[in-house]
Design a protein around this motif. Structure first.
Motif, mmCIF file in Angstrom:
data_model
loop_
_atom_site.group_PDB
_atom_site.id
_atom_site.type_symbol
_atom_site.label_atom_id
_atom_site.label_comp_id
_atom_site.label_asym_id
_atom_site.label_seq_id
_atom_site.Cartn_x
_atom_site.Cartn_y
_atom_site.Cartn_z
ATOM 1 N N ASP A 1 53.618 2.536 4.156
ATOM 2 C CA ASP A 1 53.895 3.211 2.891
ATOM 3 C C ASP A 1 54.720 2.274 2.027
ATOM 4 O O ASP A 1 55.342 1.354 2.524
ATOM 5 N N ARG A 2 54.675 2.505 0.757
ATOM 6 C CA ARG A 2 55.489 1.735 -0.198
ATOM 7 C C ARG A 2 56.544 2.659 -0.787
ATOM 8 O O ARG A 2 56.832 2.631 -1.961
ATOM 9 N N GLY A 3 57.136 3.466 0.083
ATOM 10 C CA GLY A 3 58.125 4.451 -0.336
ATOM 11 C C GLY A 3 59.527 3.891 -0.356
ATOM 12 O O GLY A 3 59.745 2.685 -0.479
ATOM 13 N N LYS A 4 60.481 4.795 -0.152
ATOM 14 C CA LYS A 4 61.889 4.420 -0.292
ATOM 15 C C LYS A 4 62.436 3.620 0.876
ATOM 16 O O LYS A 4 63.496 3.019 0.770
ATOM 17 N N GLY A 5 61.743 3.579 2.004
ATOM 18 C CA GLY A 5 62.212 2.812 3.159
ATOM 19 C C GLY A 5 63.489 3.398 3.734
ATOM 20 O O GLY A 5 64.026 4.379 3.232
ATOM 21 N N PHE A 6 63.958 2.809 4.826
ATOM 22 C CA PHE A 6 65.168 3.274 5.491
ATOM 23 C C PHE A 6 65.692 2.182 6.407
ATOM 24 O O PHE A 6 65.017 1.205 6.673
ATOM 25 N N ASP A 7 66.899 2.384 6.888
ATOM 26 C CA ASP A 7 67.493 1.473 7.857
ATOM 27 C C ASP A 7 67.255 2.080 9.241
ATOM 28 O O ASP A 7 67.883 3.080 9.588
ATOM 29 N N PRO A 8 66.336 1.512 10.055
ATOM 30 C CA PRO A 8 66.055 2.088 11.372
ATOM 31 C C PRO A 8 67.287 2.224 12.251
ATOM 32 O O PRO A 8 67.384 3.148 13.058
ATOM 33 N N GLY A 9 68.273 1.357 12.092
ATOM 34 C CA GLY A 9 69.493 1.424 12.885
ATOM 35 C C GLY A 9 70.410 2.571 12.502
ATOM 36 O O GLY A 9 71.322 2.921 13.245
ATOM 37 N N ALA A 10 70.171 3.174 11.345
ATOM 38 C CA ALA A 10 71.023 4.257 10.866
ATOM 39 C C ALA A 10 70.448 5.639 11.164
ATOM 40 O O ALA A 10 71.036 6.637 10.777
ATOM 41 N N VAL A 11 69.318 5.690 11.871
ATOM 42 C CA VAL A 11 68.714 6.978 12.201
ATOM 43 C C VAL A 11 69.561 7.651 13.280
ATOM 44 O O VAL A 11 69.857 7.043 14.311
ATOM 45 N N GLY A 12 69.960 8.880 13.046
ATOM 46 C CA GLY A 12 70.828 9.603 13.970
ATOM 47 C C GLY A 12 70.186 9.810 15.332
ATOM 48 O O GLY A 12 68.969 9.933 15.447
ATOM 49 N N GLU A 13 71.031 9.858 16.369
ATOM 50 C CA GLU A 13 70.539 10.048 17.736
ATOM 51 C C GLU A 13 69.861 11.396 17.927
ATOM 52 O O GLU A 13 69.063 11.562 18.849
ATOM 53 N N ASP A 14 70.176 12.358 17.079
ATOM 54 C CA ASP A 14 69.556 13.675 17.180
ATOM 55 C C ASP A 14 68.133 13.689 16.631
ATOM 56 O O ASP A 14 67.386 14.630 16.846
ATOM 57 N N ARG A 15 67.742 12.630 15.956
ATOM 58 C CA ARG A 15 66.395 12.509 15.389
ATOM 59 C C ARG A 15 65.518 11.815 16.426
ATOM 60 O O ARG A 15 65.703 10.652 16.719
ATOM 61 N N PRO B 1 64.957 -0.618 2.775
ATOM 62 C CA PRO B 1 65.267 0.347 1.735
ATOM 63 C C PRO B 1 64.744 -0.125 0.369
ATOM 64 O O PRO B 1 64.920 -1.277 -0.013
ATOM 65 N N GLY B 2 64.039 0.766 -0.304
ATOM 66 C CA GLY B 2 63.476 0.469 -1.616
ATOM 67 C C GLY B 2 62.112 -0.188 -1.590
ATOM 68 O O GLY B 2 61.487 -0.359 -2.629
ATOM 69 N N GLU B 3 61.631 -0.579 -0.412
ATOM 70 C CA GLU B 3 60.360 -1.297 -0.337
ATOM 71 C C GLU B 3 59.309 -0.628 0.527
ATOM 72 O O GLU B 3 58.137 -0.980 0.450
ATOM 73 N N GLY B 4 59.699 0.271 1.419
ATOM 74 C CA GLY B 4 58.714 0.946 2.249
ATOM 75 C C GLY B 4 58.842 0.606 3.711
ATOM 76 O O GLY B 4 59.772 -0.078 4.142
ATOM 77 N N THR B 5 57.854 1.096 4.460
ATOM 78 C CA THR B 5 57.895 1.001 5.917
ATOM 79 C C THR B 5 56.529 0.643 6.462
ATOM 80 O O THR B 5 55.501 1.084 5.933
ATOM 81 N N GLU B 6 56.510 -0.165 7.523
ATOM 82 C CA GLU B 6 55.280 -0.454 8.252
ATOM 83 C C GLU B 6 55.546 -0.233 9.734
ATOM 84 O O GLU B 6 56.513 -0.758 10.283
ATOM 85 N N VAL B 7 54.693 0.567 10.347
ATOM 86 C CA VAL B 7 54.760 0.822 11.785
ATOM 87 C C VAL B 7 53.538 0.160 12.400
ATOM 88 O O VAL B 7 52.407 0.415 11.980
ATOM 89 N N GLU B 8 53.753 -0.697 13.393
ATOM 90 C CA GLU B 8 52.666 -1.344 14.112
ATOM 91 C C GLU B 8 52.709 -0.869 15.563
ATOM 92 O O GLU B 8 53.694 -1.076 16.261
ATOM 93 N N LEU B 9 51.630 -0.240 15.990
ATOM 94 C CA LEU B 9 51.500 0.244 17.358
ATOM 95 C C LEU B 9 50.379 -0.531 18.029
ATOM 96 O O LEU B 9 49.288 -0.646 17.467
ATOM 97 N N VAL B 10 50.640 -1.066 19.224
ATOM 98 C CA VAL B 10 49.640 -1.865 19.935
ATOM 99 C C VAL B 10 49.522 -1.355 21.360
ATOM 100 O O VAL B 10 50.530 -1.223 22.064
#
Length: 106
Positions: A51-65, A89-98
């Motif tokens: 996605d080309r959305g708001k992005g996020f910091d993966p290290g800041a995701v709470g343990e409850d998530r 943040p501000g650029e989006g996210t890419e998930v690669e599953l192999v």
């Protein structure tokens, strides 16, 4: 989708992790479009969610998530695959599953 193969239990896990990544992108990215691409190769199947959305910091995701840690990463690991999540943040996210097409003997 590029390619075709028999759907194994490991590939079902790949699809379930891809579904979780897609739902997360639709719910949280703020992007109008979420792209999904799957490629079947002789030795592996790769699934990408972008996605080309708001992005996020993966290290800041709470343990409850648990979506990323359990429904994506742990599911892929349990079934012999890998998950790589790149987000800015501000650029989006890419998930690669192999997922390898044939698991190695222990």
């Amino acid at each position: 989708v590029v390619g075709d193969c028999v759907l194994t239990d490991e590939l079902r896990a790949l699809l379930a992790a891809g579904r979780e990544a897609t739902v997360n992108a639709a719910a949280w990215s703020g992007a109008d479009t979420v792209s999904l691409f799957v490629e079947v190769e002789p030795a592996r199947v790769s699934l990408f969610v972008r996605d080309r959305g708001k992005g996020f910091d993966p290290g800041a995701v709470g343990e409850d998530r648990r979506g990323i840690s359990e429904s994506i990463r742990a599911r892929m690991t349990r079934n012999g695959g890998t998950a790589d999540i790149e987000s800015t943040p501000g650029e989006g996210t890419e998930v690669e599953l192999v997922m390898p097409r044939e698991r190695s003997a222990p």
